[in-house]
Design a protein around this motif. Sequence first.
Motif, PDB file in Angstrom:
ATOM      1  N   LYS A 372      -8.747  -7.972  10.756  1.00  0.00           N
ATOM      2  CA  LYS A 372      -9.093  -7.873  12.173  1.00  0.00           C
ATOM      3  C   LYS A 372      -8.119  -8.647  13.061  1.00  0.00           C
ATOM      4  O   LYS A 372      -8.044  -8.403  14.260  1.00  0.00           O
ATOM      5  CB  LYS A 372     -10.504  -8.412  12.413  1.00  0.00           C
ATOM      6  CG  LYS A 372     -11.607  -7.545  11.819  1.00  0.00           C
ATOM      7  CD  LYS A 372     -11.660  -6.168  12.484  1.00  0.00           C
ATOM      8  CE  LYS A 372     -12.819  -5.353  11.959  1.00  0.00           C
ATOM      9  NZ  LYS A 372     -12.863  -3.996  12.600  1.00  0.00           N
ATOM     10  N   LEU A 402     -17.390 -12.347  10.608  1.00  0.00           N
ATOM     11  CA  LEU A 402     -16.893 -11.506  11.703  1.00  0.00           C
ATOM     12  C   LEU A 402     -17.558 -11.852  13.026  1.00  0.00           C
ATOM     13  O   LEU A 402     -16.976 -11.670  14.098  1.00  0.00           O
ATOM     14  CB  LEU A 402     -17.120 -10.030  11.372  1.00  0.00           C
ATOM     15  CG  LEU A 402     -16.255  -9.461  10.232  1.00  0.00           C
ATOM     16  CD1 LEU A 402     -16.636  -8.012   9.945  1.00  0.00           C
ATOM     17  CD2 LEU A 402     -14.776  -9.561  10.579  1.00  0.00           C
ATOM     18  N   ASP A 403     -18.783 -12.368  12.956  1.00  0.00           N
ATOM     19  CA  ASP A 403     -19.487 -12.726  14.193  1.00  0.00           C
ATOM     20  C   ASP A 403     -18.818 -13.899  14.908  1.00  0.00           C
ATOM     21  O   ASP A 403     -19.067 -14.110  16.109  1.00  0.00           O
ATOM     22  CB  ASP A 403     -20.943 -13.090  13.882  1.00  0.00           C
ATOM     23  CG  ASP A 403     -21.751 -11.888  13.421  1.00  0.00           C
ATOM     24  OD1 ASP A 403     -21.336 -10.752  13.756  1.00  0.00           O
ATOM     25  OD2 ASP A 403     -22.767 -12.074  12.727  1.00  0.00           O
ATOM     26  N   LEU A 410     -12.341  -7.861  17.916  1.00  0.00           N
ATOM     27  CA  LEU A 410     -12.909  -6.828  17.051  1.00  0.00           C
ATOM     28  C   LEU A 410     -12.630  -5.429  17.577  1.00  0.00           C
ATOM     29  O   LEU A 410     -12.560  -4.474  16.811  1.00  0.00           O
ATOM     30  CB  LEU A 410     -14.419  -7.044  16.922  1.00  0.00           C
ATOM     31  CG  LEU A 410     -14.850  -8.369  16.257  1.00  0.00           C
ATOM     32  CD1 LEU A 410     -16.359  -8.523  16.299  1.00  0.00           C
ATOM     33  CD2 LEU A 410     -14.325  -8.450  14.831  1.00  0.00           C
ATOM     34  N   ASP A 411     -12.450  -5.312  18.890  1.00  0.00           N
ATOM     35  CA  ASP A 411     -12.159  -4.012  19.508  1.00  0.00           C
ATOM     36  C   ASP A 411     -10.661  -3.887  19.672  1.00  0.00           C
ATOM     37  O   ASP A 411     -10.083  -4.322  20.658  1.00  0.00           O
ATOM     38  CB  ASP A 411     -12.870  -3.895  20.855  1.00  0.00           C
ATOM     39  CG  ASP A 411     -12.687  -2.522  21.470  1.00  0.00           C
ATOM     40  OD1 ASP A 411     -12.014  -1.662  20.854  1.00  0.00           O
ATOM     41  OD2 ASP A 411     -13.215  -2.300  22.574  1.00  0.00           O
ATOM     42  N   GLU A 412      -9.998  -3.310  18.715  1.00  0.00           N
ATOM     43  CA  GLU A 412      -8.528  -3.250  18.731  1.00  0.00           C
ATOM     44  C   GLU A 412      -8.007  -2.396  19.867  1.00  0.00           C
ATOM     45  O   GLU A 412      -6.853  -2.521  20.272  1.00  0.00           O
ATOM     46  CB  GLU A 412      -8.006  -2.687  17.386  1.00  0.00           C
ATOM     47  CG  GLU A 412      -8.346  -3.565  16.206  1.00  0.00           C
ATOM     48  CD  GLU A 412      -7.745  -3.045  14.908  1.00  0.00           C
ATOM     49  OE1 GLU A 412      -6.851  -2.183  15.017  1.00  0.00           O
ATOM     50  OE2 GLU A 412      -8.138  -3.495  13.839  1.00  0.00           O
TER      51      GLU A 412
END
Length: 420
Positions: A372, A402-403, A410-412
């Motif tokens: 990520k 990941l949180d 996280l939003d590439e």
Amino acid sequence: MFSIQDDLLAGFRLFSIARAYPDKAFELLLPVPLAHALQEKREECVRIAQAAHEAKEDLRREELHTRTNPPAQAPAAPLPNQVAFVKAFERGVARRRRDRRHPVLRGEELLRVIGRIATLRDKDYQKRELELTKKLELAGALREVANPAFRPEKWAKSLEYLRGAHPHFAEVTEFVARRVTLSTHGRQPLKIPPLHLWSVPGLGKTHYVNDLAQALGAPIRHHSMENAQTTSLLLGTERHWSTATQGLIFQQICLGTVANPVFLIDELDKAPRGSQYDPLAPLHSLLEPITASRVRDASLDIEFDASLATYIATSNDPARVPDSLRSRFREFHILPPTGAQALQAARVVAIAAMQQLEIPGFTSPESAICNKLAHLTAREIYQTVQDAVARAVEAGRLRLTLDDLPAAVLDECTVRSVLH
């Protein structure tokens, strides 16, 4: 002179004008307004001539007084014994290890500057410059030579990090590594030729140069050409300016402790062009080995040796860099990292960012987290990982999830608009 006759026609006046010879005098009949204007003009001319004569006489008397009574000279600052001064200043130069210590100043040159300062009339300015030369005198002629080869184990780890964190700079890293290797087989100090790294924006050139300088064990000084307006930032401001200051080359080498610091010349292609003072001009002499050994700082008017300095320039469009400068650099075209390289770099940098925090027991990041981070620059990975570690510690965990990563990471699709 001329006089006005009042017994003539109403509204007119008769003037008798005396020439150089009285027998050549003549008279004019003029209207009264014109006569008055001429008389006022003549009187004004007489006053000006008298004032000029008096000023000339005052100057003559002052010059005569100066010749007969010369002013007392202000006592000049005492000069040190020349031979003893040079010997003390250059102590250790002849017996030094050439690969470890390098002379950046000559005793005779510093003595010349001290002698010039002693003649200054401005005592405040003289005091400031003498304080500066005192610092140079105490520092002596020699400066240490930074070379990672002196600590091979640490250098091996640094190389491993550079290769892992900056895989798309591999060609530059290997070039520098070869120069370090060469330095171990001779008695000369480490000298890295000027480097020019060019690429599209956002590939981490500045971050790489900072990591490279840290690996070399050399201090780094950053200078952006984008807003540079004069030549003074590199080699000082001329002494006749009231705000005269030393250039950053002199500050880093002569007032520093290392003879071969790294100078990052950023945005080389964005330097203003066509101005009276070309900010790129000093680089022509600084990048040439022969002239770099005898550069002059304008503020103190002192000559010093900057030949070991490492210059690394960055740019986006090398076509905008003058050919006269490009010929002095070793140029490297930096390409974007491949997918595999980006994943590798993300893991290496993320681990390094965690280790820098020195939190006992914190585990290395999982592959899913590194994946990520792969689209970020090295600097962004550092910031993101350390922020994520802080969130994990607050939650009572010693591992990342990941949180812990920001939603923008996280939003590439939106990451670039968020982080830049």
